[in-house]
Write a protein that holds these residues in place. Structure first.
Motif, PDB file in Angstrom:
ATOM      1  N   SER A  31      63.555  63.913   8.292  1.00 45.94           N
ATOM      2  CA  SER A  31      63.062  63.459   6.991  1.00 45.94           C
ATOM      3  C   SER A  31      63.113  61.944   6.837  1.00 45.94           C
ATOM      4  O   SER A  31      62.566  61.400   5.881  1.00 45.94           O
ATOM      5  N   ILE A  32      63.785  61.251   7.769  1.00 50.70           N
ATOM      6  CA  ILE A  32      63.914  59.798   7.663  1.00 50.70           C
ATOM      7  C   ILE A  32      62.644  59.146   8.200  1.00 50.70           C
ATOM      8  O   ILE A  32      62.227  59.398   9.327  1.00 50.70           O
ATOM      9  N   GLU A  33      62.033  58.287   7.392  1.00 54.53           N
ATOM     10  CA  GLU A  33      60.736  57.708   7.749  1.00 54.53           C
ATOM     11  C   GLU A  33      60.798  56.236   8.114  1.00 54.53           C
ATOM     12  O   GLU A  33      59.864  55.710   8.727  1.00 54.53           O
TER      13      GLU A  33
ATOM     14  N   SER B 116      61.438  61.398   3.279  1.00 53.14           N
ATOM     15  CA  SER B 116      60.594  62.351   2.563  1.00 53.14           C
ATOM     16  C   SER B 116      61.417  63.602   2.292  1.00 53.14           C
ATOM     17  O   SER B 116      62.352  63.907   3.022  1.00 53.14           O
ATOM     18  N   GLY B 117      61.078  64.333   1.243  1.00 59.26           N
ATOM     19  CA  GLY B 117      61.781  65.571   0.969  1.00 59.26           C
ATOM     20  C   GLY B 117      63.010  65.380   0.105  1.00 59.26           C
ATOM     21  O   GLY B 117      63.176  64.389  -0.597  1.00 59.26           O
TER      22      GLY B 117
ATOM     23  N   ALA C 162      56.748  76.635   6.683  1.00 63.24           N
ATOM     24  CA  ALA C 162      57.878  77.074   5.867  1.00 63.24           C
ATOM     25  C   ALA C 162      59.020  76.067   5.923  1.00 63.24           C
ATOM     26  O   ALA C 162      59.681  75.796   4.906  1.00 63.24           O
ATOM     27  N   ILE C 163      59.260  75.505   7.089  1.00 62.27           N
ATOM     28  CA  ILE C 163      60.315  74.497   7.225  1.00 62.27           C
ATOM     29  C   ILE C 163      59.950  73.246   6.427  1.00 62.27           C
ATOM     30  O   ILE C 163      60.779  72.680   5.702  1.00 62.27           O
TER      31      ILE C 163
ATOM     32  N   GLY D 230      61.336  69.877   1.023  1.00 61.86           N
ATOM     33  CA  GLY D 230      61.036  69.212  -0.245  1.00 61.86           C
ATOM     34  C   GLY D 230      61.695  69.844  -1.451  1.00 61.86           C
ATOM     35  O   GLY D 230      61.439  69.424  -2.588  1.00 61.86           O
ATOM     36  N   ILE D 231      62.534  70.851  -1.242  1.00 64.44           N
ATOM     37  CA  ILE D 231      63.165  71.562  -2.363  1.00 64.44           C
ATOM     38  C   ILE D 231      64.481  70.887  -2.724  1.00 64.44           C
ATOM     39  O   ILE D 231      65.384  70.792  -1.904  1.00 64.44           O
ATOM     40  N   ASP D 232      64.597  70.453  -3.967  1.00 67.21           N
ATOM     41  CA  ASP D 232      65.813  69.778  -4.428  1.00 67.21           C
ATOM     42  C   ASP D 232      66.863  70.751  -4.955  1.00 67.21           C
ATOM     43  O   ASP D 232      68.062  70.519  -4.798  1.00 67.21           O
TER      44      ASP D 232
END
Length: 517
Positions: free
Chosen positions: A138-140, A155-156, A454-455, A460-462
């Motif tokens: 998730s690190i951009e 992200s996410g 699905a992953i 992105g779910i907090d």
């Protein structure tokens, strides 16, 4: 949103700790009778670049030299170490670094160093591709805000980013690394001078593939580390590791075999310590290579194998069968999933349905990296070979061969079927699945759009409960698609001098600063 608010929202325990609390993690300050320790690994690092790997034994060495920015307990929020405090914005996190941290060559740690090191892991333009990208999905990006402030973009979900940077954030000196060729070529060398971190120990002697000797770094910002001198060596033979502890040539050995535990416990001055780890042992089946492109065939391989018999026979009952990518205790583990039980008739029927009846396959496996790994692989291959319509032979190789096949991802099918282990060190299911099942995940060995999507959605779910349910659903989907032969959860077994105070960790990290001599 500040960090305390984030932790309330995510339900994760932990808080930022100050200097005295962080420094207090460094053990007894060397007050004991013994001021040296020798630790015998099962695999010696084959690189001098601290971010050019994703192997547990390598972290055990490099984390003493290249210091983690955070203290981490599996499944918990990270606690500040070199990072004093941090706060989340919209898709970013701003971190404040300590201002008294020095590299072993005397230069001060800066935000540029941290940003540069992270960029090297996620952007090929900043150096050779790193396997550690598998833990930083998730690190951009990263950039220095000022001398002691660095910003990571992600992200996410914010909690997912914390799992990732908490476990994978280290720092190399940017100027020094560029001088070593690290922005274009792999860092290489055969002397102690090729290492330059901020950790509590610095390298004083290095023999490639054999031994590395560390001594306390006098200008370390924290409390004095508990041993003056630390030596890491390795022995790929499990009986050699046990003998090293019994004879006193080593103070601690990892991956002791179950059959050696009694001898070590009976030996004067030594004992066995153990913990059920977050490491999952499995057999990868790259699904763009025949016959593993068939879900029926992959399921058949799972039904062909008797996990419990392998655990009882090759591991002396040290271990438990796995049903999914995430071990128990990891966030997102699905407790309702049953492991595949051996069913020869079902396996043979599925092979017929796959269209690959009569196929010959080879299972490649390492020797000495995991508990009785070669013996486990030979039993797996033999059980598959018992099917009337499949032939299977084991191929036992050096661990590096298997590691390379894993790191090659979906670009190389020369070795499509191999045994490997994966420690879910973050304590979160995303780390168990994203690297293997997502495009660009770092070690992708299975390509499936439904699973990949699905992953991505889960990332992105907090809401923590919603996210946990999504991760449990991913584990269920993975069990059905059978990207691996699910084998067992590994027991971490250590032989150690009985006067050393230390408790094994579920994430398998061996940190000398957590010991007392």
């Amino acid at each position: 949103m500040d960090r305390r608010t984030l932790l309330k929202v995510t339900g994760v325990a932990g808080s930022t700790v100050g200097l005295s609390a962080v420094a207090g993690c460094l053990g007894g300050g060397g007050d004991g009778e013994t001021d040296e320790i020798t630790i015998t690994l099962s695999e010696f690092p084959d690189t001098v670049d601290p971010i050019d790997h994703i192997t547990g034994d390598y972290f055990d060495v490099f984390d003493h030299i290249y210091e983690p920015l955070f203290n981490v307990q599996p499944g918990e929020a990270p606690e500040g170490r070199v990072v004093e405090d941090w706060s989340h914005g919209d898709g970013s996190v701003e971190m404040s670094l300590r201002d008294d941290v020095q590299f072993h060559d005397g230069q001060d740690l800066t935000a540029e160093d941290v940003a540069f090191t992270l960029q090297r892991q996620i952007d090929a333009e900043f150096g050779p591709a790193s396997s550690q990208v598998a833990g930083l999905g998730s690190i951009e990006g990263a950039e220095a805000v000022d001398e002691t402030t660095v910003e990571f973009q992600y992200s996410g979900a914010a909690a997912l980013a914390e799992y990732e940077f908490g476990n994978y954030a280290r720092a190399m000196n940017a100027e020094w690394t560029r001088e070593q060729g690290g922005e274009e070529d792999a860092i290489a060398g055969s002397s102690a001078d090729i290492f330059n971190g901020t950790g509590p120990y610095e390298v004083v002697d290095f023999t490639p593939d054999t031994k590395i000797v560390l001594e306390r770094f006098d200008d370390y910002w924290g409390d004095e580390a508990p041993f003056e001198r630390v030596t890491f060596n390795s022995d790929t033979e499990s009986n050699g590791r046990a003998t090293a502890v019994e004879t006193g040539s080593s103070d601690m050995s990892i991956n002791v075999l179950p059959q050696d535990t009694q001898t070590i416990n009976d030996n004067d001055g030594t004992e066995v310590r153990r913990v059920t780890s977050f490491r999952n042992i499995f057999c990868v089946m790259k699904n763009e290579s025949e016959p593993f492109d068939s879900q029926e065939f992959r399921q058949a391989m799972n039904y062909a194998v008797d996990n419990q018999a392998i655990i009882d026979g090759s591991l002396s009952s040290f271990g438990s069968p796995m049903s999914q990518p995430s071990p128990p205790g990891v966030n997102g583990h699905n407790p309702d999933l049953e492991h595949y039980s051996q069913d020869i008739e079902q396996a043979e029927q599925l092979v017929e349905e796959s269209g690959y009846a009569g196929v010959e396959i080879e299972l490649t496996a390492p020797q000495g990296r995991y508990l009785n790994d070669a013996a486990v692989a030979e039993r797996v291959a033999d059980q598959i070979d018992q099917l009337e319509n499949v032939s299977c032979e084991p191929n036992i190789v050096d661990f590096g061969v298997v590691s390379d096949a894993n790191s090659a991802g979906m670009d190389n099918y020369e070795i499509p079927f191999f045994l490997i282990g994966w420690g879910v060190i973050t304590g979160d299911t995303d780390y168990a699945v994203s690297g293997f099942f997502q495009e660009g995940g770092g070690v992708q060995t299975f390509r499936d759009e439904e699973l990949d999507s699905a992953i991505t959605e889960s990332q992105g779910i907090d809401d923590p409960d919603e996210r946990e349910q999504a991760l449990q659903d991913i584990n269920e989907m993975a069990r059905e698609k059978a990207p691996w032969i699910f084998l067992h959860q590994q027991e971490s077994i250590y032989g150690i001098r009985d006067d050393i105070e230390w408790e094994p960790r579920e994430d398998e990290n061996i940190w000398v600063w957590e010991m007392n001599p």
